[in-house]
Every structure is written in structure tokens, then in C-alpha cells.
Design a protein around this motif. Structure first.
Motif, PDB file in Angstrom:
ATOM      1  N   LEU A  28      37.330 -11.288  18.385  1.00 40.57           N
ATOM      2  CA  LEU A  28      36.219 -11.011  19.297  1.00 40.57           C
ATOM      3  C   LEU A  28      35.329 -12.238  19.484  1.00 40.57           C
ATOM      4  N   ASN A  29      34.626 -12.634  18.423  1.00 37.26           N
ATOM      5  CA  ASN A  29      33.576 -13.644  18.585  1.00 37.26           C
ATOM      6  C   ASN A  29      33.897 -14.977  17.922  1.00 37.26           C
ATOM      7  N   THR A  30      35.105 -15.112  17.392  1.00 35.86           N
ATOM      8  CA  THR A  30      35.547 -16.401  16.859  1.00 35.86           C
ATOM      9  C   THR A  30      35.610 -17.419  17.992  1.00 35.86           C
ATOM     10  N   ARG A  31      35.039 -18.607  17.743  1.00 37.02           N
ATOM     11  CA  ARG A  31      35.143 -19.673  18.761  1.00 37.02           C
ATOM     12  C   ARG A  31      35.980 -20.837  18.270  1.00 37.02           C
ATOM     13  N   ALA A  32      36.271 -20.878  16.950  1.00 36.38           N
ATOM     14  CA  ALA A  32      37.098 -21.970  16.401  1.00 36.38           C
ATOM     15  C   ALA A  32      38.131 -21.361  15.462  1.00 36.38           C
ATOM     16  N   PHE A  33      39.392 -21.564  15.787  1.00 40.52           N
ATOM     17  CA  PHE A  33      40.489 -21.048  14.963  1.00 40.52           C
ATOM     18  C   PHE A  33      40.978 -22.137  14.020  1.00 40.52           C
ATOM     19  N   PRO A  34      41.621 -21.747  12.905  1.00 40.05           N
ATOM     20  CA  PRO A  34      42.294 -22.745  12.073  1.00 40.05           C
ATOM     21  C   PRO A  34      43.328 -23.494  12.919  1.00 40.05           C
ATOM     22  N   PRO A  35      43.627 -24.755  12.556  1.00 35.80           N
ATOM     23  CA  PRO A  35      44.498 -25.582  13.396  1.00 35.80           C
ATOM     24  C   PRO A  35      45.817 -24.923  13.756  1.00 35.80           C
ATOM     25  N   GLU A  36      46.421 -24.177  12.816  1.00 36.14           N
ATOM     26  CA  GLU A  36      47.744 -23.610  13.104  1.00 36.14           C
ATOM     27  C   GLU A  36      47.672 -22.484  14.138  1.00 36.14           C
ATOM     28  N   LEU A  37      46.491 -21.863  14.294  1.00 39.84           N
ATOM     29  CA  LEU A  37      46.362 -20.778  15.274  1.00 39.84           C
ATOM     30  C   LEU A  37      45.855 -21.272  16.636  1.00 39.84           C
ATOM     31  N   GLN A  38      45.251 -22.467  16.637  1.00 34.75           N
ATOM     32  CA  GLN A  38      44.605 -22.943  17.871  1.00 34.75           C
ATOM     33  C   GLN A  38      45.489 -22.885  19.113  1.00 34.75           C
ATOM     34  N   PRO A  39      46.751 -23.303  19.046  1.00 34.56           N
ATOM     35  CA  PRO A  39      47.544 -23.274  20.281  1.00 34.56           C
ATOM     36  C   PRO A  39      47.965 -21.881  20.717  1.00 34.56           C
ATOM     37  N   LEU A  40      47.853 -20.898  19.818  1.00 36.81           N
ATOM     38  CA  LEU A  40      48.422 -19.570  20.070  1.00 36.81           C
ATOM     39  C   LEU A  40      47.385 -18.492  20.350  1.00 36.81           C
ATOM     40  N   ALA A  41      46.200 -18.663  19.768  1.00 41.30           N
ATOM     41  CA  ALA A  41      45.234 -17.551  19.733  1.00 41.30           C
ATOM     42  C   ALA A  41      44.075 -17.774  20.686  1.00 41.30           C
ATOM     43  N   THR A  42      43.461 -16.669  21.078  1.00 36.50           N
ATOM     44  CA  THR A  42      42.209 -16.746  21.833  1.00 36.50           C
ATOM     45  C   THR A  42      41.313 -15.605  21.380  1.00 36.50           C
ATOM     46  N   SER A  43      40.090 -15.594  21.909  1.00 34.51           N
ATOM     47  CA  SER A  43      39.139 -14.541  21.510  1.00 34.51           C
ATOM     48  C   SER A  43      38.385 -14.068  22.740  1.00 34.51           C
ATOM     49  N   PHE A  44      37.745 -12.921  22.577  1.00 36.01           N
ATOM     50  CA  PHE A  44      36.902 -12.373  23.645  1.00 36.01           C
ATOM     51  C   PHE A  44      35.847 -13.413  24.047  1.00 36.01           C
ATOM     52  N   ALA A  45      35.229 -14.044  23.050  1.00 37.12           N
ATOM     53  CA  ALA A  45      34.158 -15.001  23.335  1.00 37.12           C
ATOM     54  C   ALA A  45      34.687 -16.221  24.078  1.00 37.12           C
ATOM     55  N   LEU A  46      35.846 -16.729  23.663  1.00 38.03           N
ATOM     56  CA  LEU A  46      36.401 -17.906  24.341  1.00 38.03           C
ATOM     57  C   LEU A  46      36.779 -17.582  25.777  1.00 38.03           C
ATOM     58  N   GLU A  47      37.255 -16.382  26.031  1.00 38.79           N
ATOM     59  CA  GLU A  47      37.717 -16.027  27.379  1.00 38.79           C
ATOM     60  C   GLU A  47      36.588 -15.648  28.315  1.00 38.79           C
ATOM     61  N   THR A  48      35.533 -15.063  27.772  1.00 36.61           N
ATOM     62  CA  THR A  48      34.471 -14.542  28.650  1.00 36.61           C
ATOM     63  C   THR A  48      33.180 -15.359  28.570  1.00 36.61           C
ATOM     64  N   GLY A  49      33.025 -16.161  27.501  1.00 36.76           N
ATOM     65  CA  GLY A  49      31.753 -16.857  27.281  1.00 36.76           C
ATOM     66  C   GLY A  49      30.673 -15.925  26.749  1.00 36.76           C
ATOM     67  N   LEU A  50      31.055 -14.690  26.416  1.00 34.47           N
ATOM     68  CA  LEU A  50      30.093 -13.691  25.944  1.00 34.47           C
ATOM     69  C   LEU A  50      30.442 -13.281  24.514  1.00 34.47           C
ATOM     70  N   THR A  51      29.526 -12.593  23.858  1.00 35.78           N
ATOM     71  CA  THR A  51      29.868 -11.969  22.580  1.00 35.78           C
ATOM     72  C   THR A  51      29.897 -10.457  22.783  1.00 35.78           C
TER      73      THR A  51
END
Ligand code: BTN
Length: 255
Positions: free
Chosen positions: A141-164
Motif C-alpha cells: 500500500l504505502n511502501t515507497r522504497a522496496f529492497p533492491p531485489e523487489l524493485q524491478p518487480l513490485a509496486t505499491s498503491f502509493a507509487l502508482e497513485t501518489g496517495l496513501t
């Protein structure tokens, strides 16, 4: 005249702090008699579990870690499609929160080609209350920074919408849709294939499943994925994982 399907069960909430895994806690509650509609939500998990023996990154506070108890009426061999409908429920909850989501078989929740969430569905046939499915849902949901191994694969509600979005609001949306979808699954006796295919991000894409390379043709009510292999034969895949050979289509949601 056909009988009206029963209403979804009342929800029974268990809000917990840090736990090993909400799926393990939900199974423990079910063993002590917790009814269908019991929802376990934790602030963090120390042993968050994913499909195929993987772990699920579960830092405190920011994301949704939820498990839903469903007492089953169908026979175990009729439950193959349940996990597709559970994925649909999570995607519908995301729509409600304002982030349209797609699905990758069997039930990864996908936004813009990245994984927003996943489900771990576990059947328990040894509980005193009868056969029970625990549906575990993790959504970033509100994670904006993933561990390096997840960065290319994962996203979050906050990253996609700019909202929490609050964990509580997301939990209520997910649990309500799960209750409705699992109830409907039992009445139908199979997955809602038409609804699933509308959200399916791998439709007709070149994929690999185990040793089979082919085009992802469709899913079926029993939860199977059907590939058309390179030699033109159809191959049914009942479980496991499918890998796109061309990258996921970069679409945001249900279109
Ligand atoms: C996957 O995509 O591999 C499934 C991930 C499922 C993670 C959730 S988080 C809540 C519940 N508790 C767990 O230990 N796993 C599921």
C-alpha cells in the motif's frame, strides 16, 4: 424457482501487531472454532509466506497483511477455481480504492506490469470445524522504497497513485469483496471465468509454464490455465507458475 444464494457471512475482525504469518494465525483461530468471515490483519509479519515456498516481505505499518477464514461446503477437488475468484476480489477492492488492477494467473495482482499484491490460499482438511480455506492477501500500500531485489518487480498503491491509503480502509474493502466472491464461488461451483478474463494481463501472450512454451489462451472454471503450445496442442496447467516471455502488457487494470 432457484434458491437465492445466501448472504456473505458477517465479518469477525482480529487486529494484531507483529505476528509470524497471518495465515498461520488464521488457521490457529479456525482450529479453535473461528467461523467463516474471520479476518486476521497484522501490522507486520516475521515469517510472511508467499506461494511456492517463497517468503513475503512484510515490514511494519505500511502494507496490508490479511488472512480470511472460509469454511468450505464444496469437496476439495471442486476448489481449484477458488483462488482465481479470491484474486478477483482483491482486484475489485483495489478498483474501489481508486487503483484499477489486473490479474496474472493464478492470482498475482498487477498494476502497470508490476506486482501490487499476491494471494496464498491454503486448504486445511484436519480442523474440527470441517474443511477450511485460509486466503492470505498481501498488498503493498504505502511502501515507497522496496529492497533492491523487489524493485524491478513490485509496486505499491502509493507509487502508482501518489496517495496513501489506510491499512484499515484497504482491509475492509478486501474482506468485503472476499466474503462476497467466496460465497458466490460456492453457489456457482467454479470460478467466474468471464470476470477473470477481463482482468487477465497475459491474454494471448507468449508464456512458459514448466516445460511448456505457448500462448496463454484462457483459464477454466476449475482454475486451470490453458496454453496453446508451439505445436498447436492445448495444454492444461493446474498449478505452478507462468512466466511471460515478452514482458507483461503495461496496462494498469481491467481493460
Ligand atoms: C504470493 O504472491 O506469493 C503470495 C503472497 C501472500 C502474502 C500474504 S501476506 C498475508 C498472508 N500471510 C502470509 O504469510 N502470506 C499471506
Amino acid at each position: 424457482m432457484s434458491a437465492r444464494p445466501a448472504d456473505p457471512p458477517e465479518l469477525h475482525w482480529r487486529w494484531l501487531g507483529e505476528v509470524d504469518s497471518t495465515n498461520l494465525r488464521a488457521a490457529a483461530f479456525a482450529r479453535k472454532g473461528a467461523p467463516s468471515g474471520t479476518v486476521v490483519v497484522a501490522e507486520a509479519q516475521t515469517q510472511g509466506r508467499g506461494r511456492l515456498g517463497r517468503s513475503w516481505w512484510s515490514p511494519p505499518g505500511d502494507n496490508l497483511y490479511l488472512s480470511y477464514v472460509h469454511r468450505v461446503h464444496l469437496a476439495p477437488d471442486q476448489l481449484g477455481g477458488l483462488t482465481l475468484d479470491a484474486g478477483l476480489a482483491v482486484a475489485e477492492a483495489m478498483d474501489e480504492l481508486g487503483l484499477p488492477a489486473g490479474l496474472k494467473w493464478p492470482n498475482d495482482v498487477i498494476v502497470a506490469g508490476r506486482k501490487l499484491g499476491g494471494l496464498l490460499t491454503e486448504l486445511h482438511t484436519d480442523l474440527p470445524g470441517g474443511d477450511t480455506v485460509v486466503v492470505g492477501v498481501g498488498v503493498d500500500l504505502n511502501t515507497r522504497a522496496f529492497p533492491p531485489e523487489l524493485q524491478p518487480l513490485a509496486t505499491s498503491f502509493a507509487l502508482e497513485t501518489g496517495l496513501t491509503v489506510s491499512v484499515q480502509r484497504a482491509a475492509h474493502a478486501v474482506a468485503a469483496h472476499l466474503a462476497a466472491r467466496l460465497q458466490a464461488f460456492e453457489s456457482r461451483g467454479g470460478a467466474d471465468v468471464a470476470a477473470y478474463l477481463e482482468r487477465w494481463v497475459l491474454s494471448d501472450a507468449p508464456v512458459r509454464a514448466g516445460d511448456v512454451v505457448g500462448r496463454a489462451a484462457r483459464v477454466e472454471a476449475d482454475g486451470a490455465l490453458v496454453l496453446v503450445a508451439e505445436d498447436g496442442h492445448e495444454v492444461r496447467v493446474a498449478s505452478g507458475e507462468v512466466t511471460s516471455l515478452a514482458g507483461w502488457p503495461a496496462r494498469g487494470g481491467a481493460a
